[in-house]
Design an enzyme around this catalytic site. Structure first.
Site, PDB file in Angstrom:
ATOM      1  N   ASP A 475      48.490  51.292 105.366  1.00 57.21           N
ATOM      2  CA  ASP A 475      47.577  50.859 106.426  1.00 57.21           C
ATOM      3  C   ASP A 475      47.919  49.453 106.908  1.00 57.21           C
ATOM      4  O   ASP A 475      48.609  48.684 106.225  1.00 57.21           O
ATOM      5  CB  ASP A 475      46.134  50.919 105.923  1.00 57.21           C
ATOM      6  CG  ASP A 475      45.159  51.379 106.998  1.00 57.21           C
ATOM      7  OD1 ASP A 475      45.488  51.239 108.196  1.00 57.21           O
ATOM      8  OD2 ASP A 475      44.075  51.882 106.648  1.00 57.21           O
ATOM      9  N   ASP A 553      41.296  56.859 113.988  1.00 55.73           N
ATOM     10  CA  ASP A 553      40.150  56.839 113.088  1.00 55.73           C
ATOM     11  C   ASP A 553      39.032  57.741 113.601  1.00 55.73           C
ATOM     12  O   ASP A 553      38.107  58.065 112.856  1.00 55.73           O
ATOM     13  CB  ASP A 553      39.617  55.411 112.947  1.00 55.73           C
ATOM     14  CG  ASP A 553      40.422  54.584 111.958  1.00 55.73           C
ATOM     15  OD1 ASP A 553      41.293  55.150 111.277  1.00 55.73           O
ATOM     16  OD2 ASP A 553      40.181  53.368 111.877  1.00 55.73           O
TER      17      ASP A 553
END
Length: 743
Positions: A475, A553
């Site tokens: 990430d 997301d």
């Protein structure tokens, strides 16, 4: 399955070879021209009477004996447009009255800030071409590289070389400039977005002036992606018409300039973003730019996408040219967030295994003092309170359940509340005397520094060596601010000192790539996902080292149809990680049936991210059925030819079809957002099938397919399929298996 995969890989690699029918690169010495043949297209460059390299042709494939007229500069159009502006120069430097977007701008020690690049030499090698240009005054050389790929892609990049004894500073460096033939009706398509709303497709008529797409963020960015497609306003559709398309392979700050000239010409320039950019070229040193990939097709936007997909599978992804189907994953984030522990993760793993999941991934919260997102980043040791015996007991249990193990990491970031930051505050990007801007309670480590690069590689290497980890969800949850690097200046002085610090935009990304390459070389079974709060870092640079990307997301199944529609214009479904999560969705508070959520996520690499502790017995049963269904079709979905039959942006219904590379299987996904006035769904006409072949139809929902069990390809593409979708958020899938023709 293995035999079929090998066949598909061979098909991907061979696609386009028959179309070429001639040498990939052909030199015509008499006229100083070079013909590059990629798939169904030809690209031609030549030297004009001013010894400058110019673009002569980019379009449909030319015959092997084709000869274009000698290159000739366009001449002056009044005193306000010199030949530097009116000629389709292949790599224009700022100089000699150039007012268009330059590919190169260099500061010289004597104050001269211009260049005039002329031809020096050329070298042809198999499918590659190198042309060397040099400045008429300064000891600057530019090596232009071309590589032809059989899928129909031409890659271009440059290397700027200091052949002198003094130091120069590069202020602007593009990878390449693409010149299109003059026309009045070009239309540009591009992709924009924001967090949770990436991959929004836009189109507009190209007019005089510049359309700039860029990121100044240190990474690729959610807001724009370095992809373009140019068609003809009234001729180009999803299925027909000319398309010139391309994308830049760079994971840092970038800029793409699409310029329409007053002479109805179009040029596309892309490379490093010149904003706050500089690169010091000491004597004998050089700077190499990212690769800029492009192609041409006469078969519409859909074929442009399929060319890119085949190219990425065969040439870009780490497992090329034999791409591996992505496993079905379960990620525990939504179930536990930061409250991870050994017992809770084992319980989730046992439930996931019952669904047919193949990879179990523990997300954020397993390391350091990571109780919230305010602390712990940078301290990459296992939290002993949560995992008293380390990760091994959990990993062993995951393996015993028949799954491999994955882990979330965020290597490039640090929380100010961490042991790492307290020990090395200088490792975070910063300017002297300037406050450090936090985002998500974290700062960006300066990966351009060799000591930071070494730290990041070593902790990742140790983590993977000490634990049987098959997958890292890598990430990257913020953009840059205060990109200072005072240590870089070294012995430089004056303007060169400041310029040296600006090399951070290149050095950081090069070190990122180097870490990923070394990690994969040492751990060849390791797979990696590029995640950046969704699609903040998706490009053909990072995809050389990562197997998939986190698409967004936003996991709302309806929004995802639009997001995935845009994504597939530029990137292959294999790379598109997509999860089934719980409802009501955290972002839109929308509740969508579980089957719709699964079929939406099946458009790419299927994952499950819901809280299985709350799923009902019926949910588990349906999820098990749908996971098994996906496994039967995933090679076709991930490696096949994609046909976007109906856009989710323009109708209450949408349809996506995948056809296996060898044609043996096709899959149709259909979605109905909302029914109105009791109107039945129109028949869905398929594409890409063999008209004379017969197909066995296997419906996911027998009651929703209204047709025969065996249907010809001609009927499926002509008359279409009748599906009984009704109400709100209805969905289904149909599988077509080609029957062998009896002799």
């Amino acid at each position: 399955m293995k035999k079929r995969l090998l066949t598909i890989s061979a098909t991907i690699f061979a696609c386009g070879l028959n179309v070429l029918g001639q040498d990939a690169v052909r030199s015509v010495d008499a006229s100083q021209q070079w013909y590059l043949n990629a798939g169904e297209s030809t690209y031609v460059v030549g030297i004009n009477e001013r010894h400058m390299l110019q673009s002569l042709y980019w379009g449909p494939a030319l015959p092997a004996d084709a000869r274009l007229p000698q290159a000739h500069s366009s001449g002056e159009w009044a005193s306000f447009d010199t030949p530097a502006n009116t000629t389709a120069l292949e790599y224009p430097a700022w100089g000699e009255g150039l007012f268009a977007e330059p590919a190169l701008k260099v500061d010289s020690p004597n104050g001269d800030r211009t260049l005039v690049l002329v031809y020096e030499s050329a070298k042809v090698s198999k499918s590659e071409l190198e042309i060397v240009l040099h400045d008429t005054v300064q000891p600057i050389k530019v090596h232009l590289f071309y590589e032809v790929f059989p899928q129909g892609i031409l890659s271009r990049w440059s290397r700027i070389e200091n052949a002198g004894s003094q130091t120069f500073v590069v202020e602007q460096a593009a990878s390449a400039v693409w010149n299109l033939p003059a026309a009045e009706d070009y239309s540009l398509s591009w992709l924009t977005g924001q967090w949770a709303g990436e991959w929004q497709l836009h189109s507009e008529l190209i007019q005089a002036g510049s359309h700039v797409m860029e990121s100044r963020r240190g990474s690729t960015g959610h807001q724009a992606n370095p992809w373009f497609a140019i068609g003809r306003e009234h001729a180009t559709t999803e299925d027909n018409g000319p398309v010139w398309f391309g994308e830049l392979g760079w994971s840092g700050s970038w800029r793409m300039n699409v310029e329409g000239t007053s002479q109805n010409k179009v040029r596309v320039t892309a490379g490093y973003n010149p904003f706050d950019f500089a690169y010091v070229l000491e004597p004998g040193k050089s700077l190499e730019t990212p690769k800029f990939y492009a192609g041409y097709t006469s078969h519409g936007q859909g074929e442009a996408s399929r060319i890119l997909h085949r190219f990425q599978l065969a040439e870009i992804l780490p497992t090329h040219p034999n791409p591996k189907p992505r496993p079905v994953i379960y990620n525990s984030w939504e179930a536990t967030e930061f409250a991870v522990n050994e017992a809770g993760q084992i319980s989730l793993a046992e439930k996931a295994a019952k669904l047919g999941v193949e990879r179990f991934v523990v997300d954020d919260g397993w390391f350091g003092q990571r109780l919230t997102d305010k602390a712990g980043l940078g301290d990459w040791y296992v939290n002993k309170t949560k995992f008293p015996n380390g990760l091994k007991p959990l990993i062993d249990r995951v393996h015993a359940l028949g799954m491999d193990f994955g882990l979330w990491v965020e290597p490039e970031m640090v929380n100010p509340d961490s042991d790492l930051y307290r020990a090395h505050p200088d490792w975070a990007m910063h300017f002297p005397d300037r406050n450090r801007t936090e985002a998500r309670n974290q700062l960006v480590l300066n990966l351009a520094r060799e000591d930071v690069k070494e730290y990041v590689f070593n902790f990742l290497d140790r983590l993977v060596t000490e634990n049987d980890i098959a997958f890292l969800k890598w990430d990257y949850n913020r953009n840059w601010s205060e990109p200072g690097w005072s240590e870089a200046s070294g012995s430089a002085n004056g303007s060169a000192e400041v310029a040296k610090q600006k090399e951070i935009y290149v050095r950081y990304v090069e070190n990122l790539y180097d870490i990923l390459a070394k990690l994969r070389a040492k751990h060849p079974k390791l797979e990696i996902e590029s995640c950046s709060g969704g699609s903040g870092r998706v490009d053909l640079g990072i995809l050389r080292y990562t197997d998939e990307v986190w698409t967004s997301d936003n996991t709302d199944a309806l929004d995802r149809l639009a997001i995935q529609y845009g994504f597939t214009h530029a990137y292959a479904p294999e790379t598109m990680a997509a999860w089934v999560t719980d409802v009501p969705n955290f972002l839109n508070r929308r509740s969508i049936p579980l089957q719709f959520r699964f079929l939406s996520a099946m458009q790419g690499a299927l994952g499950i991210g819901g809280n299985l502790n709350k799923w009902t017995t019926d949910d588990m049963a349906l999820a098990t059925k749908l996971t098994a269904f996906y496994k039967d079709i995933r090679t076709t979905v991930q490696h096949g030819n994609l046909y976007r039959l109906q856009s989710p942006l323009k109708s209450e219904s949408s349809h996506v079809e995948y056809v296996a590379q060898d044609g043996s299987q096709a899959v149709l996904f259909s979605y109905l957002r909302s029914q109105h006035f009791g109107m039945a769904l129109p028949k869905v006409q398929l594409k890409g099938l063999e008209p004379k072949a017969s197909y066995q139809v296997r419906a996911l929902d027998a009651g929703k397919y209204k047709g025969e069990a065996v249907v010809s390809g001609a009927v499926l593409m002509g008359e279409g399929i009748n599906l009984g979708l009704a109400g709100d958020y209805d969905s289904t899938a149909v599988v077509l298996e080609r029957l062998e023709t009896r002799r």
